[in-house]
Structure formats: C-alpha cells, structure tokens
Design a protein around this motif. Sequence first.
Motif, PDB file in Angstrom:
ATOM      1  N   ALA A   1       0.816  -1.221   0.000  1.00 51.08           N
ATOM      2  CA  ALA A   1       0.000   0.000   0.000  1.00 51.08           C
ATOM      3  C   ALA A   1       0.848   1.270   0.000  1.00 51.08           C
ATOM      4  O   ALA A   1       0.325   2.368   0.086  1.00 51.08           O
ATOM      5  CB  ALA A   1      -0.923  -0.009   1.215  1.00 51.08           C
ATOM      6  N   VAL A   2       2.155   1.132  -0.115  1.00 52.59           N
ATOM      7  CA  VAL A   2       3.043   2.286  -0.068  1.00 52.59           C
ATOM      8  C   VAL A   2       2.953   3.059  -1.388  1.00 52.59           C
ATOM      9  O   VAL A   2       3.061   2.490  -2.471  1.00 52.59           O
ATOM     10  CB  VAL A   2       4.497   1.859   0.201  1.00 52.59           C
ATOM     11  CG1 VAL A   2       5.442   3.033   0.115  1.00 52.59           C
ATOM     12  CG2 VAL A   2       4.604   1.181   1.557  1.00 52.59           C
ATOM     13  N   THR A   3       2.778   4.354  -1.235  1.00 50.65           N
ATOM     14  CA  THR A   3       2.721   5.235  -2.405  1.00 50.65           C
ATOM     15  C   THR A   3       3.819   6.288  -2.289  1.00 50.65           C
ATOM     16  O   THR A   3       4.384   6.497  -1.205  1.00 50.65           O
ATOM     17  CB  THR A   3       1.360   5.952  -2.486  1.00 50.65           C
ATOM     18  OG1 THR A   3       1.236   6.812  -1.348  1.00 50.65           O
ATOM     19  CG2 THR A   3       0.212   4.956  -2.546  1.00 50.65           C
ATOM     20  N   MET A   4       4.107   6.970  -3.388  1.00 53.85           N
ATOM     21  CA  MET A   4       5.098   8.036  -3.365  1.00 53.85           C
ATOM     22  C   MET A   4       4.654   9.146  -2.418  1.00 53.85           C
ATOM     23  O   MET A   4       5.478   9.717  -1.701  1.00 53.85           O
ATOM     24  CB  MET A   4       5.324   8.592  -4.769  1.00 53.85           C
ATOM     25  CG  MET A   4       6.414   9.654  -4.821  1.00 53.85           C
ATOM     26  SD  MET A   4       8.041   9.132  -4.151  1.00 53.85           S
ATOM     27  CE  MET A   4       8.578   8.003  -5.398  1.00 53.85           C
ATOM     28  N   GLU A   5       3.360   9.425  -2.371  1.00 52.43           N
ATOM     29  CA  GLU A   5       2.847  10.450  -1.464  1.00 52.43           C
ATOM     30  C   GLU A   5       3.105  10.065  -0.013  1.00 52.43           C
ATOM     31  O   GLU A   5       3.480  10.901   0.812  1.00 52.43           O
ATOM     32  CB  GLU A   5       1.348  10.674  -1.697  1.00 52.43           C
ATOM     33  CG  GLU A   5       1.008  11.318  -3.016  1.00 52.43           C
ATOM     34  CD  GLU A   5       1.083  10.353  -4.215  1.00 52.43           C
ATOM     35  OE1 GLU A   5       0.951   9.115  -4.027  1.00 52.43           O
ATOM     36  OE2 GLU A   5       1.326  10.846  -5.335  1.00 52.43           O
ATOM     37  N   MET A   6       2.918   8.774   0.303  1.00 56.19           N
ATOM     38  CA  MET A   6       3.171   8.289   1.671  1.00 56.19           C
ATOM     39  C   MET A   6       4.656   8.424   2.019  1.00 56.19           C
ATOM     40  O   MET A   6       5.016   8.846   3.116  1.00 56.19           O
ATOM     41  CB  MET A   6       2.719   6.832   1.812  1.00 56.19           C
ATOM     42  CG  MET A   6       2.902   6.263   3.213  1.00 56.19           C
ATOM     43  SD  MET A   6       2.535   4.497   3.305  1.00 56.19           S
ATOM     44  CE  MET A   6       0.789   4.511   3.008  1.00 56.19           C
ATOM     45  N   ILE A   7       5.506   8.072   1.083  1.00 51.66           N
ATOM     46  CA  ILE A   7       6.951   8.176   1.323  1.00 51.66           C
ATOM     47  C   ILE A   7       7.340   9.624   1.589  1.00 51.66           C
ATOM     48  O   ILE A   7       8.051   9.927   2.553  1.00 51.66           O
ATOM     49  CB  ILE A   7       7.751   7.611   0.125  1.00 51.66           C
ATOM     50  CG1 ILE A   7       7.559   6.094   0.034  1.00 51.66           C
ATOM     51  CG2 ILE A   7       9.233   7.953   0.243  1.00 51.66           C
ATOM     52  CD1 ILE A   7       8.106   5.463  -1.230  1.00 51.66           C
TER      53      ILE A   7
END
Length: 199
Positions: free
Chosen positions: A107-113
């Motif tokens: 579920a990891v997204t660039m926004e989350m990172i």
Amino acid sequence: MNNCRALFSFVSDVVSLYYHSDQDVQKDPELQAWTKDISQEGFAELPDFGMPNKLSTKEELSTLLTVAIFTSTAQHAATNNGQFDWCAWVPNTPCTMRLPPPSNKDAVTMEMIMATLPDVGQSCVQMAITWHLGRAQPDAIPLGEYTEGHFTELPALKLIEKFRMKLKEIENQILDQNAGLDLQYLFLLPSRIENSITI
C-alpha cells in the motif's frame, strides 16, 4: 588494516623505548593506578567489559594504547569523515520520520513516502549537522604529527619519523588502489586521519 598494524608497531616501539621489560610495566605505580582507574571507574557500568585492572606485560600496554589511539584516530575517521557523503541524500539516513512505518508494503505510495520523510527544514538541518561533523576541522593535526613537543629524545624522534614514513607508504598504497575508480574511498588516507578527535 594497514593503519592499525602500523600503529601497533609504532606504539610497541615507543613502549619498548621507555619500558625495557615486563617488570618495568608491573612496577610503574602511575601506570598501574591509571589502568585500575580506567577498569574500575571508567567501566564501572560494564563490569564484564574484559579490561584487566592491572597490566602485566609490555604487549598488554601496547595493545591497550593502540586500541585507545586507533579508536580516536582511524576508527573515528572511518565512521565520521564520510557522514556528509552518505547523509546528504536524506532518504539514506533520515534524521526523523513523520509517519509510522507502513504495515502493508503493497500500500506504499510516493505520497506516503514523501509525507514520511523529513520535510525540507528538517532535511536542511540534517545536512548542515553532518557537514559540520564530517568536514575537515581547521585545527586538525594529522596522524603522526605531534605539535606539543612531548617527545624530545632522539630515539623517540627517530621512531616518530619511521612511523611517518610508514604512514606515507600506506597513503601511497591507498591512492594507488583508488586510482581510476569512479567512487574513491579516501577517508582512511593517513593525511586525512586526525591525530585526535577535534569535535
């Protein structure tokens, strides 16, 4: 590794200059008091550290002194001098994380990172701190240089000069090994190792 061997050889030679036998080590009250103080007071919270509370041989003394000198010179250079190169790219070693680690890696997204990594201000602080810690200090004295003049006897001065020559050999070997490499590792060049920690 060459730095450590050269250092142990130099320390052993200097110890042998002033202590002619193991008995000389055993009979030196100031040396024995210093060793006892380190082992019983300095490592009071680490009783199983393994340091003896007295020294019996020249080799034990040479080993203890080499470890102390190596830790504050070559080992410090290996861990300190490359900090900025590694930490300036903040995702390598973020100083803080603004969100907890994800529980589901799918579920990891660039926004989350981006929301998790330090913000611009925190990143700038990290870069400034690591630059200041890892840069060459203006008052640094290279390994093998002794500006205080504690050693004045000719035999000691000859040993210091022999040590400096060995360090120059090691420097040339490191430069030869790194010649032509895109990413050179020069943090353990003796000329870049401080004689003591200046921070």
